[in-house]
Design a protein around this motif. Structure first.
Motif, PDB file in Angstrom:
ATOM      1  N   VAL A  26       3.013 -39.489 108.778  1.00 13.70           N
ATOM      2  CA  VAL A  26       4.069 -38.926 108.137  1.00 13.70           C
ATOM      3  C   VAL A  26       4.778 -40.017 107.316  1.00 13.70           C
ATOM      4  O   VAL A  26       5.639 -40.007 106.334  1.00 13.70           O
ATOM      5  N   ALA A  27       5.131 -41.288 108.243  1.00  9.86           N
ATOM      6  CA  ALA A  27       6.190 -42.341 107.678  1.00  9.86           C
ATOM      7  C   ALA A  27       5.377 -43.217 106.784  1.00  9.86           C
ATOM      8  O   ALA A  27       6.249 -43.906 106.294  1.00  9.86           O
ATOM      9  N   LEU A  28       4.111 -43.354 106.488  1.00 14.73           N
ATOM     10  CA  LEU A  28       3.457 -44.240 105.935  1.00 14.73           C
ATOM     11  C   LEU A  28       4.021 -44.313 104.226  1.00 14.73           C
ATOM     12  O   LEU A  28       4.160 -45.274 103.882  1.00 14.73           O
ATOM     13  N   SER A  29       4.068 -43.144 103.881  1.00 15.28           N
ATOM     14  CA  SER A  29       4.320 -43.135 102.350  1.00 15.28           C
ATOM     15  C   SER A  29       6.009 -43.701 102.238  1.00 15.28           C
ATOM     16  O   SER A  29       5.988 -44.492 101.060  1.00 15.28           O
ATOM     17  N   THR A  30       6.782 -43.566 102.900  1.00 13.58           N
ATOM     18  CA  THR A  30       8.104 -43.973 103.190  1.00 13.58           C
ATOM     19  C   THR A  30       8.076 -45.372 103.144  1.00 13.58           C
ATOM     20  O   THR A  30       8.869 -46.396 102.532  1.00 13.58           O
ATOM     21  N   LEU A  31       7.081 -46.259 104.030  1.00 11.61           N
ATOM     22  CA  LEU A  31       6.921 -47.527 104.465  1.00 11.61           C
ATOM     23  C   LEU A  31       6.408 -48.072 103.124  1.00 11.61           C
ATOM     24  O   LEU A  31       6.725 -49.304 102.735  1.00 11.61           O
ATOM     25  N   VAL A  32       5.382 -47.526 102.470  1.00 13.97           N
ATOM     26  CA  VAL A  32       5.143 -48.121 101.031  1.00 13.97           C
ATOM     27  C   VAL A  32       6.107 -48.380 100.404  1.00 13.97           C
ATOM     28  O   VAL A  32       6.016 -49.244  99.477  1.00 13.97           O
ATOM     29  N   LYS A  33       7.043 -47.353  99.860  1.00 12.53           N
ATOM     30  CA  LYS A  33       8.217 -47.739  99.184  1.00 12.53           C
ATOM     31  C   LYS A  33       9.090 -48.637  99.548  1.00 12.53           C
ATOM     32  O   LYS A  33       9.685 -49.645  99.043  1.00 12.53           O
ATOM     33  N   ASP A  34       9.443 -48.640 100.940  1.00 13.72           N
ATOM     34  CA  ASP A  34      10.343 -49.718 101.682  1.00 13.72           C
ATOM     35  C   ASP A  34      10.033 -51.119 101.592  1.00 13.72           C
ATOM     36  O   ASP A  34      10.707 -52.026 101.221  1.00 13.72           O
ATOM     37  N   PHE A  35       8.879 -51.240 101.854  1.00 13.48           N
ATOM     38  CA  PHE A  35       8.208 -52.613 101.933  1.00 13.48           C
ATOM     39  C   PHE A  35       7.726 -53.082 100.410  1.00 13.48           C
ATOM     40  O   PHE A  35       7.164 -54.119 100.394  1.00 13.48           O
ATOM     41  N   GLY A  36       7.595 -52.225  99.601  1.00 15.91           N
ATOM     42  CA  GLY A  36       7.188 -52.653  98.192  1.00 15.91           C
ATOM     43  C   GLY A  36       5.638 -53.068  98.253  1.00 15.91           C
ATOM     44  O   GLY A  36       5.374 -53.819  97.527  1.00 15.91           O
ATOM     45  N   THR A  37       4.682 -52.200  98.961  1.00 15.02           N
ATOM     46  CA  THR A  37       3.377 -52.662  99.132  1.00 15.02           C
ATOM     47  C   THR A  37       2.736 -51.305  98.996  1.00 15.02           C
ATOM     48  O   THR A  37       3.073 -50.249  98.185  1.00 15.02           O
ATOM     49  N   ASP A  38       1.253 -51.385  99.179  1.00 16.22           N
ATOM     50  CA  ASP A  38       0.436 -50.129  98.891  1.00 16.22           C
ATOM     51  C   ASP A  38      -0.095 -49.540 100.087  1.00 16.22           C
ATOM     52  O   ASP A  38      -0.074 -50.227 101.241  1.00 16.22           O
ATOM     53  N   LEU A  39      -0.728 -48.421 100.193  1.00 15.54           N
ATOM     54  CA  LEU A  39      -1.197 -47.777 101.189  1.00 15.54           C
ATOM     55  C   LEU A  39      -2.451 -48.589 101.947  1.00 15.54           C
ATOM     56  O   LEU A  39      -2.613 -48.587 103.081  1.00 15.54           O
ATOM     57  N   ASN A  40      -3.191 -49.559 100.733  1.00 16.43           N
ATOM     58  CA  ASN A  40      -4.149 -50.272 101.284  1.00 16.43           C
ATOM     59  C   ASN A  40      -3.850 -50.990 102.408  1.00 16.43           C
ATOM     60  O   ASN A  40      -4.605 -51.537 103.113  1.00 16.43           O
ATOM     61  N   THR A  41      -2.405 -51.703 102.309  1.00 15.05           N
ATOM     62  CA  THR A  41      -1.891 -52.583 103.125  1.00 15.05           C
ATOM     63  C   THR A  41      -1.458 -52.037 104.270  1.00 15.05           C
ATOM     64  O   THR A  41      -1.784 -52.118 105.347  1.00 15.05           O
ATOM     65  N   LEU A  42      -0.694 -50.847 104.036  1.00 12.85           N
ATOM     66  CA  LEU A  42      -0.042 -50.063 105.179  1.00 12.85           C
ATOM     67  C   LEU A  42      -0.791 -49.436 106.170  1.00 12.85           C
ATOM     68  O   LEU A  42      -0.519 -49.129 107.200  1.00 12.85           O
ATOM     69  N   GLN A  43      -2.127 -49.086 105.680  1.00 10.68           N
ATOM     70  CA  GLN A  43      -3.076 -48.206 106.625  1.00 10.68           C
ATOM     71  C   GLN A  43      -3.315 -49.295 107.914  1.00 10.68           C
ATOM     72  O   GLN A  43      -3.676 -48.635 109.031  1.00 10.68           O
TER      73      GLN A  43
END
Length: 506
Positions: free
Chosen positions: A39-56
């Motif tokens: 649930v938190a990944l989408s927020t982390l994408v915005k906070d870290f200024g990166t994409d889902l491919n990295t945050l996965q």
């Protein structure tokens, strides 16, 4: 591990409640963190200024770390004592949680999640060993049921709690709440957990410890890089290293007298068929668990808390179905539970594949219940079936193999589906641009709101395509499930030996 508790007539559940509290607390926070991050990944994408491919990798790194230590849990318990290993694992998990709350970059969060996963991987299997030790043989089921509460409750409350913390406080609190739980667990454990004698154990499979995690991590990396280009150097090198390391790992494990994962068990045709079905089912299930929260937040615009509440029916349906599935397994075997379970999952994925920018929470309640019921219907029966189908002299090693590979399959599912999602969203974007050009519409003349709406529509179509592909994966698993044959009930063999409890954590 031998029982040293009081005889059945003298046993009182109240006598083990305090040490059981330490075990339950440790299991709860580990299982909670396994589900909370989705649930938190989408927020982390915005906070870290990166994409889902990295945050996965925040998810896959955690799971691969767990997979690497699960097979070692039994050996470590025998070598250093279950109490020492359990408390050390909780300490490492808590330290990892503290570190996870501090980074300001995605890369460091991935590193700290790996540390957290290395601790968490040992907690559940060693906890099972303690449940076995704390209660008489005839009471193990009752005590195991009590310990099963956090295993069922944590996945249900995880997305809701995570969403609430992310939306109204900070995603860092997902990790900070582990600190008091970990401290209480360690303090109680030091004082109340019984000390377990060490035993003589064979040497550890050093080459397997290196090659296994390397193979799975490299394959996941190669697949994730495929989102950018399947012919890039990073993709090809990752896949090549992964395949070569995997081949070397298989050779080493088959030749080793003390393998990390007992691959000889795959010599049983029934077992091999069962584990292939389990892998396909796990891929479809975890893919659905991972992707739907991302759709609700990134494409549909739900808040994190609303997303967690939306997902709640799935966990409730899974928990309610599990005991029913256990009763049905004893009567009809595993085949139709798997076929029906994956049919429900494929039906849910079919409905997911039609979501769009008008989808509301009420629109996904039915597919969520279907997916949760399908999950609860087949997961535990499938694990029991694999135990029953394993050669009796290798049964002690089965759950190490199945649990480790479940984590690996989960990580590969995340990497693969993020790659598919990225490629399908890109393809849909190109299609929309071409259609707009043919209609004489230029992006330069479009308003910011129209561009944002178009981007969300493209992303939603990408999710639809990905869910559609997953539907066929689930259908394939249901067809393979027809090959499963009813297994014998688990029982002691003629020598009276039992399955070792420290690895019974399916």
């Amino acid at each position: 591990m031998e029982h040293t508790v009081k005889p059945d007539a003298e046993f009182r559940l109240s006598s083990i409640l305090v040490p059981l509290l330490a075990i339950i607390a440790g299991v709860f926070m580990v299982v909670l963190d396994s589900t909370a991050m989705n649930v938190a990944l989408s927020t982390l994408v915005k906070d870290f200024g990166t994409d889902l491919n990295t945050l996965q990798w925040v998810v896959t790194g955690y799971m691969l770390a767990q997979a690497s230590v699960i097979p070692l849990s039994g050996w470590l318990s025998d070598r250093f004592g279950a109490k020492t290993v359990f408390i050390s694992a909780i300490v490492l998990f808590t330290i990892g949680s503290i570190l996870c709350a501090t980074p300001n970059s995605a890369e460091w969060l991935v590193v700290f999640r790996v540390i957290q996963g290395l601790g968490g991987g040992c907690v559940l299997p060693v906890a099972m060993a303690y449940v076995y030790r704390l209660s008489p043989i005839s009471k193990v089921g009752v005590v195991m049921g009590i310990m099963g509460i956090p295993v069922l409750f944590a996945p249900a409350i995880g997305p809701v709690l995570s969403g609430w913390l992310v939306e109204y406080h900070s995603w860092r609190w997902i990790f900070l709440i582990n600190i008091p739980i970990g401290i209480v667990c360690v303090l109680i454990g030091l004082r109340k957990l019984p000390k377990v004698d060490r035993t003589q154990v064979p040497g550890v499979d050093k080459y397997g410890m290196i090659l296994g995690p390397l193979a799975f991590a490299a394959l996941s990396y190669g697949v994730s890089q495929g989102a950018e280009s399947w012919t890039s150097d990073k993709t090809l090198i990752g896949l090549a290293v992964g395949v070569l390391a995997l081949l070397a790992f298989v050779v080493v494990e088959l030749r080793s007298s003390t393998p990390l994962l007992e691959l000889r068990v795959l010599g049983s045709i029934d077992f091999t068929a069962g584990i292939l079905v389990q892998w396909v089912a796990q891929f479809a299930l975890y893919g659905a668990l991972f992707l739907l929260p991302q759709f609700l937040q990134q494409a549909r615009g739900f808040g994190a808390f609303d997303t967690g509440l939306t997902l709640l029916p799935q966990a409730i349906a899974s928990g309610l179905m599990m005991p029913i599935a256990g009763i049905l397994f004893d009567r009809i075997g595993v085949r139709w539970l798997v076929v029906c379970g994956l049919s429900l999952v494929s039906g849910a994925l079919y409905q997911y594949s039609h979501v769009d920018l008008t989808t509301e929470s009420r629109d996904v309640i039915l597919p969520l219940i279907m997916c949760g019921a399908g999950m609860g219907m087949m997961m535990m029966p499938m694990n029991t079936h694999l135990l029953n189908k394993a050669p009796r002299h290798l049964v002690n090693r089965v759950t190490s193999l199945t649990n480790s590979m479940q984590q690996v399959i989960n990580s590969l599912a995340v990497s693969t589906l993020v790659t598919i999602l990225s490629s399908r969203a890109t393809a849909r974007g190109i299609e929309m641009q071409e259609a707009a050009a043919q209609s004489g519409i230029s992006a330069d003349n479009a308003s910011p709101e129209a561009l944002k709406q178009a981007a969300q529509m493209v992303l939603a179509k990408g999710f639809d395509d990905t869910f559609h592909i997953m539907m066929f994966v689930a259908i394939g698993g249901a067809v393979l499930g027809l090959l499963l044959r009813r297994g014998r009930r688990a029982e002691e063999d003629s020598s009276g030996s039992k399955v070792r409890p420290e690895i019974m954590h399916g």
